[in-house]
Design a protein around this motif. Sequence first.
Motif, PDB file in Angstrom:
ATOM      1  N   GLN A 109       6.687  -3.494   6.571  1.00  0.00           N
ATOM      2  CA  GLN A 109       6.216  -2.236   7.050  1.00  0.00           C
ATOM      3  C   GLN A 109       4.736  -2.002   6.864  1.00  0.00           C
ATOM      4  O   GLN A 109       4.163  -2.441   5.596  1.00  0.00           O
ATOM      5  CB  GLN A 109       7.236  -1.284   6.569  1.00  0.00           C
ATOM      6  CG  GLN A 109       8.557  -1.075   7.076  1.00  0.00           C
ATOM      7  CD  GLN A 109       8.653  -0.603   8.680  1.00  0.00           C
ATOM      8  OE1 GLN A 109       7.755  -0.467   9.244  1.00  0.00           O
ATOM      9  NE2 GLN A 109       9.701  -0.744   9.098  1.00  0.00           N
ATOM     10  N   SER A 110       4.062  -1.049   7.335  1.00  0.00           N
ATOM     11  CA  SER A 110       2.900  -1.042   7.049  1.00  0.00           C
ATOM     12  C   SER A 110       2.803   0.552   6.602  1.00  0.00           C
ATOM     13  O   SER A 110       3.280   1.357   7.338  1.00  0.00           O
ATOM     14  CB  SER A 110       1.849  -0.853   8.190  1.00  0.00           C
ATOM     15  OG  SER A 110       0.776  -0.206   8.161  1.00  0.00           O
ATOM     16  N   LEU A 111       2.303   0.631   5.318  1.00  0.00           N
ATOM     17  CA  LEU A 111       2.115   2.093   4.673  1.00  0.00           C
ATOM     18  C   LEU A 111       1.173   2.998   5.526  1.00  0.00           C
ATOM     19  O   LEU A 111       1.428   4.175   5.768  1.00  0.00           O
ATOM     20  CB  LEU A 111       1.523   2.045   3.152  1.00  0.00           C
ATOM     21  CG  LEU A 111       1.278   3.489   2.571  1.00  0.00           C
ATOM     22  CD1 LEU A 111       2.806   3.932   2.023  1.00  0.00           C
ATOM     23  CD2 LEU A 111       0.699   3.049   1.419  1.00  0.00           C
ATOM     24  N   ALA A 112       0.169   2.314   6.139  1.00  0.00           N
ATOM     25  CA  ALA A 112      -0.883   3.253   7.142  1.00  0.00           C
ATOM     26  C   ALA A 112      -0.006   3.659   8.235  1.00  0.00           C
ATOM     27  O   ALA A 112      -0.272   4.812   8.836  1.00  0.00           O
ATOM     28  CB  ALA A 112      -2.000   2.344   7.534  1.00  0.00           C
ATOM     29  N   MET A 113       0.605   2.777   8.968  1.00  0.00           N
ATOM     30  CA  MET A 113       1.509   3.204  10.114  1.00  0.00           C
ATOM     31  C   MET A 113       2.541   4.403   9.923  1.00  0.00           C
ATOM     32  O   MET A 113       2.648   5.296  10.585  1.00  0.00           O
ATOM     33  CB  MET A 113       2.192   2.154  10.664  1.00  0.00           C
ATOM     34  CG  MET A 113       1.363   1.308  11.432  1.00  0.00           C
ATOM     35  SD  MET A 113       0.422   2.123  12.884  1.00  0.00           S
ATOM     36  CE  MET A 113       1.758   2.472  13.791  1.00  0.00           C
ATOM     37  N   LEU A 114       3.187   4.025   8.669  1.00  0.00           N
ATOM     38  CA  LEU A 114       4.126   5.242   8.193  1.00  0.00           C
ATOM     39  C   LEU A 114       3.528   6.554   7.941  1.00  0.00           C
ATOM     40  O   LEU A 114       4.066   7.631   8.138  1.00  0.00           O
ATOM     41  CB  LEU A 114       4.843   4.877   6.785  1.00  0.00           C
ATOM     42  CG  LEU A 114       5.924   3.272   7.120  1.00  0.00           C
ATOM     43  CD1 LEU A 114       6.361   2.955   5.652  1.00  0.00           C
ATOM     44  CD2 LEU A 114       6.948   3.775   7.968  1.00  0.00           C
ATOM     45  N   TYR A 158      -0.163  -2.262   2.409  1.00  0.00           N
ATOM     46  CA  TYR A 158      -0.818  -1.070   2.823  1.00  0.00           C
ATOM     47  C   TYR A 158      -1.204  -1.214   4.420  1.00  0.00           C
ATOM     48  O   TYR A 158      -0.895  -0.180   5.114  1.00  0.00           O
ATOM     49  CB  TYR A 158      -2.220  -1.378   2.093  1.00  0.00           C
ATOM     50  CG  TYR A 158      -3.094  -0.176   2.492  1.00  0.00           C
ATOM     51  CD1 TYR A 158      -2.837   1.026   3.322  1.00  0.00           C
ATOM     52  CD2 TYR A 158      -4.594  -0.730   2.664  1.00  0.00           C
ATOM     53  CE1 TYR A 158      -3.872   1.863   3.411  1.00  0.00           C
ATOM     54  CE2 TYR A 158      -5.408   0.272   3.294  1.00  0.00           C
ATOM     55  CZ  TYR A 158      -5.142   1.554   3.734  1.00  0.00           C
ATOM     56  OH  TYR A 158      -6.106   2.118   4.152  1.00  0.00           O
ATOM     57  N   LYS A 159      -1.580  -2.061   5.098  1.00  0.00           N
ATOM     58  CA  LYS A 159      -2.159  -2.313   6.269  1.00  0.00           C
ATOM     59  C   LYS A 159      -1.705  -3.564   7.016  1.00  0.00           C
ATOM     60  O   LYS A 159      -1.498  -4.373   6.336  1.00  0.00           O
ATOM     61  CB  LYS A 159      -3.496  -2.168   6.779  1.00  0.00           C
ATOM     62  CG  LYS A 159      -4.156  -0.724   6.674  1.00  0.00           C
ATOM     63  CD  LYS A 159      -5.294  -0.722   7.171  1.00  0.00           C
ATOM     64  CE  LYS A 159      -5.814   0.835   7.246  1.00  0.00           C
ATOM     65  NZ  LYS A 159      -7.014   0.910   8.043  1.00  0.00           N
ATOM     66  N   LEU A 160      -1.269  -3.527   8.061  1.00  0.00           N
ATOM     67  CA  LEU A 160      -0.766  -4.711   8.890  1.00  0.00           C
ATOM     68  C   LEU A 160      -1.571  -5.798   9.148  1.00  0.00           C
ATOM     69  O   LEU A 160      -1.427  -7.011   9.331  1.00  0.00           O
ATOM     70  CB  LEU A 160      -0.405  -4.504  10.290  1.00  0.00           C
ATOM     71  CG  LEU A 160       1.115  -3.316  10.281  1.00  0.00           C
ATOM     72  CD1 LEU A 160       1.704  -3.128  11.843  1.00  0.00           C
ATOM     73  CD2 LEU A 160       2.304  -4.240   9.759  1.00  0.00           C
ATOM     74  N   ASP A 161      -2.885  -5.482   8.891  1.00  0.00           N
ATOM     75  CA  ASP A 161      -4.026  -6.637   8.871  1.00  0.00           C
ATOM     76  C   ASP A 161      -4.187  -7.453   7.585  1.00  0.00           C
ATOM     77  O   ASP A 161      -4.170  -8.705   7.654  1.00  0.00           O
ATOM     78  CB  ASP A 161      -5.472  -6.349   8.950  1.00  0.00           C
ATOM     79  CG  ASP A 161      -5.809  -5.270   7.867  1.00  0.00           C
ATOM     80  OD1 ASP A 161      -5.257  -4.913   6.988  1.00  0.00           O
ATOM     81  OD2 ASP A 161      -7.209  -4.923   7.783  1.00  0.00           O
ATOM     82  N   GLN A 162      -3.256  -6.875   6.380  1.00  0.00           N
ATOM     83  CA  GLN A 162      -3.068  -7.572   5.383  1.00  0.00           C
ATOM     84  C   GLN A 162      -1.757  -8.779   5.696  1.00  0.00           C
ATOM     85  O   GLN A 162      -1.695  -9.714   5.365  1.00  0.00           O
ATOM     86  CB  GLN A 162      -2.488  -6.905   4.137  1.00  0.00           C
ATOM     87  CG  GLN A 162      -3.678  -5.956   3.545  1.00  0.00           C
ATOM     88  CD  GLN A 162      -3.378  -5.202   2.506  1.00  0.00           C
ATOM     89  OE1 GLN A 162      -2.242  -5.034   2.099  1.00  0.00           O
ATOM     90  NE2 GLN A 162      -4.241  -4.961   1.700  1.00  0.00           N
ATOM     91  N   VAL A 163      -0.867  -8.134   6.219  1.00  0.00           N
ATOM     92  CA  VAL A 163       0.172  -8.821   6.925  1.00  0.00           C
ATOM     93  C   VAL A 163       0.116 -10.070   7.573  1.00  0.00           C
ATOM     94  O   VAL A 163       0.303 -11.051   7.578  1.00  0.00           O
ATOM     95  CB  VAL A 163       1.444  -8.097   7.344  1.00  0.00           C
ATOM     96  CG1 VAL A 163       2.515  -9.077   7.817  1.00  0.00           C
ATOM     97  CG2 VAL A 163       1.896  -7.019   6.785  1.00  0.00           C
TER      98      VAL A 163
END
Length: 194
Positions: A126-131, A89-94
């Motif tokens: 990849q980040s869904l939020a960025m996409l 979902y978001k890169l902070d999760q990554v």
Amino acid sequence: MAYIALSIKSVRVSADKGFRVVEIAGIEMRDGEPTGENFHRYINPDIEVEESALKIHGLSSAMLADKPLFSEIAPYFCDFIRGRAVIAYKLDQVAALEREFVHLMGRLLPPWKARGWDLDEQCSLQSLAMLARVVEVPDDELEAICAHYDIEPPKSPGAEDEAKCVGAVYAAMEPDLVAWEREHGELVISDPDN
């Protein structure tokens, strides 16, 4: 295209030490549908879960006390994501996941790379939020992205429901991303805020 829809729930350790993962869920998707191959684990963060985190994901220290440590589930998770595209979902999760691997690598005897602990070498993230920003969805919050694509938002705060939602939204978003790439070229995402 096959990919892993990923969701990670975490707790803050401290401002300088980031987060520890408490739940991780990944769902393999192919042609917009779940394949039935899933990964879901609760993880003992080995720290006290703060009240503020408990309110968000509902996972208490007592509930996680008998769960495995990240080091115990990491080999299975690496096997699950190895060589695949992963949409979180978001890169902070990554970032929380990467911090777990860094923490783990610090405790392993060299050569840790031989054990397959380098997350960047495991998969394409990849980040869904960025996409969503790329295809001009007005808001990058999951509920707003869901509404934009007429997808039901997660029913619970758990990682498994969120991963299912991420998978469905990415499947709906994929034609927009393909159209964007046809017009602008290959899409490369890199933003530490999402």
